[in-house]
Design an enzyme around this catalytic site. Structure first.
Site, PDB file in Angstrom:
ATOM      1  N   SER A   1      15.668  21.804  35.019  1.00  0.00           N
ATOM      2  CA  SER A   1      16.844  22.559  34.597  1.00  0.00           C
ATOM      3  C   SER A   1      17.245  23.562  35.678  1.00  0.00           C
ATOM      4  O   SER A   1      17.514  23.180  36.805  1.00  0.00           O
ATOM      5  CB  SER A   1      16.550  23.240  33.251  1.00  0.00           C
ATOM      6  OG  SER A   1      17.727  23.729  32.646  1.00  0.00           O
TER       7      SER A   1
ATOM      8  N   ASP B   1      15.997  16.599  34.363  1.00  0.00           N
ATOM      9  CA  ASP B   1      16.995  16.836  33.320  1.00  0.00           C
ATOM     10  C   ASP B   1      17.997  17.945  33.633  1.00  0.00           C
ATOM     11  O   ASP B   1      18.243  18.828  32.803  1.00  0.00           O
ATOM     12  CB  ASP B   1      16.304  17.121  31.976  1.00  0.00           C
ATOM     13  CG  ASP B   1      17.136  16.588  30.799  1.00  0.00           C
ATOM     14  OD1 ASP B   1      17.587  15.435  30.876  1.00  0.00           O
ATOM     15  OD2 ASP B   1      17.345  17.319  29.816  1.00  0.00           O
TER      16      ASP B   1
ATOM     17  N   HIS C   1      15.037  18.281  26.065  1.00  0.00           N
ATOM     18  CA  HIS C   1      15.376  18.834  27.374  1.00  0.00           C
ATOM     19  C   HIS C   1      14.129  19.191  28.179  1.00  0.00           C
ATOM     20  O   HIS C   1      14.087  18.979  29.389  1.00  0.00           O
ATOM     21  CB  HIS C   1      16.254  20.071  27.187  1.00  0.00           C
ATOM     22  CG  HIS C   1      16.654  20.731  28.465  1.00  0.00           C
ATOM     23  ND1 HIS C   1      17.209  20.039  29.527  1.00  0.00           N
ATOM     24  CD2 HIS C   1      16.570  22.033  28.870  1.00  0.00           C
ATOM     25  CE1 HIS C   1      17.455  20.882  30.526  1.00  0.00           C
ATOM     26  NE2 HIS C   1      17.084  22.087  30.146  1.00  0.00           N
TER      27      HIS C   1
END
Length: 377
Positions: free
Chosen positions: A146, A171, A340
């Site tokens: 992220s 991700d 996530h």
């Protein structure tokens, strides 16, 4: 011999009577364990690396081979890499170095509120240089999740780590990331602002799906939270001593010296049975959000090292990356049934992907528990 009553019931089409010895009590389910797990179940050492940019909390696993430097996402901490690190060093001959980015975990800097992508990227170079202050750094693979994935990409672009040989991003895709920023405030405000204890926070994260892997949540959530400032004023707070549950740090860990390393002396630095709140107020970092992700896809594609993009779903791919993937500019891997926090939800699968990537590019050799993964594309 059946009794007369038993024969009548059976003849009426009713189920036979339960033998008295079997009873009718339904067994109770065992309560799930949400207690905190210590970091040294997964990492070999924990040290504070002192640099001119601040004092950074680092965790290390493994002792030979290239080092995979792990950069966590916004609001997370280096402990989010705990299970992944353990699996990775078993799958490939390598090391893992994870550290708390500024404003997160136990890292302290003179300006913890400066989370600009430029500042975070320069921190990466400083930490690696400070950790290997008396020796040449081994070959480095930058890996980020992220926000940390963006930091890894920008660090690669400015060549802040001269010994870098690879790049792994988990991700984070420019298109979907920029779109999600519109709902970020609503998401942050929907979270509880305080938890009765760390155990309650762990339970919330697992039940709510923030972290689907309970074991990972039990070791990583402590890095996201801190005791409430006003906790001592709450009469209901239970200041229970957990020394009988959480062991002291393993004997033999080297003491700090003049190299800029300061060894940790305990596995958990805070009590768990007191009210806790988030360590970082992510809403206050809003001014940096767009800077983390704007232009990320083109920067990723132009980075001149072998790279892999790990996603929780193919729908996250934006146009630039879809074209780049068809042109063979990077490897893509989909890890299904994960949220996530892919590396926390499926640490073994992500470790297998990273190990396969490193061995395929001849960065290292197989470990004892190597499992080859076929690339998604």
């Amino acid at each position: 011999m059946m009794s007369q009553l038993h024969r009548k019931l059976q003849g009426a089409g009713l189920p036979p009577m339960m033998p008295p010895s079997l009873g009718t009590r339904v067994p109770r389910h065992k309560k799930r364990d949400y207690s905190v797990l210590p970091w040294n179940n997964y990492f070999d050492s924990r040290e504070m690396v002192v640099t001119s940019r601040g004092s950074f909390c680092t965790y290390k696993k493994g002792c030979t081979g290239p080092v995979v430097v792990c950069l966590h996402g916004g609001g997370f901490s280096a402990l989010s890499w705990a299970l992944f690190s353990k699996h990775l060093v078993e799958a490939a001959q390598c090391q893992v170095l994870a550290f708390d980015l500024r404003g997160h975990g136990d890292t302290k800097t003179s300006n913890d509120s400066d989370l600009s992508i430029e500042t975070l990227s320069l921190d990466v170079g400083a930490v690696i240089q400070g950790f290997y202050i008396n020796t040449e750094p081994p070959p480095v693979v930058l890996l980020g999740h992220s926000m940390g994935g963006s930091v890894a990409v920008h660090s690669s672009k400015i060549d802040i780590v001269p010994s870098q040989i690879g790049l792994v991003v988990i991700d984070v895709v420019e298109g979907s990331a920029m779109e999600s920023l519109n709902g970020m405030k609503s998401f942050l405000r929907s979270r509880p602002q305080m938890f009765k204890s760390l155990e309650h926070a762990i339970e919330w994260s697992v039940r709510g799906g923030q972290i689907k892997n309970c074991e990972s949540a039990r070791v990583s959530m402590i890095g996201q939270l801190k005791p409430c400032v006003s906790a001592k004023a709450l009469p209901s707070a239970d200041y229970h001593d957990l020394t009988d549950v959480i062991k002291e740090e393993e004997e033999g860990e080297s003491a700090g010296n003049n190299t800029g390393h300061q060894s940790s002396s305990q596995t958990v630095s805070q009590q768990t049975d007191v009210p806790h709140e988030w360590r970082i107020d992510l809403e206050k970092t809003e001014e940096f959000w767009s800077g983390w992700f704007k232009g990320l896809s083109s920067l990723f594609l132009s980075t001149p090292v072998p790279k892999v993009l790990i996603l929780a779903g193919v729908d996250r791919l934006d146009k630039d990356l879809a074209i780049g993937q068809m042109q063979g500019k990077f490897q893509m891997q989909i890890v299904g049934q994960a949220g996530h926090a892919v590396h926390e939800d499926a640490p073994d699968k992500v470790a297998d992907v990273v190990a396969t990537y490193m061995i395929r590019n001849k960065f290292t050799v197989e470990g004892e528990y190597f499992h080859r993964v076929t690339p998604t594309c």
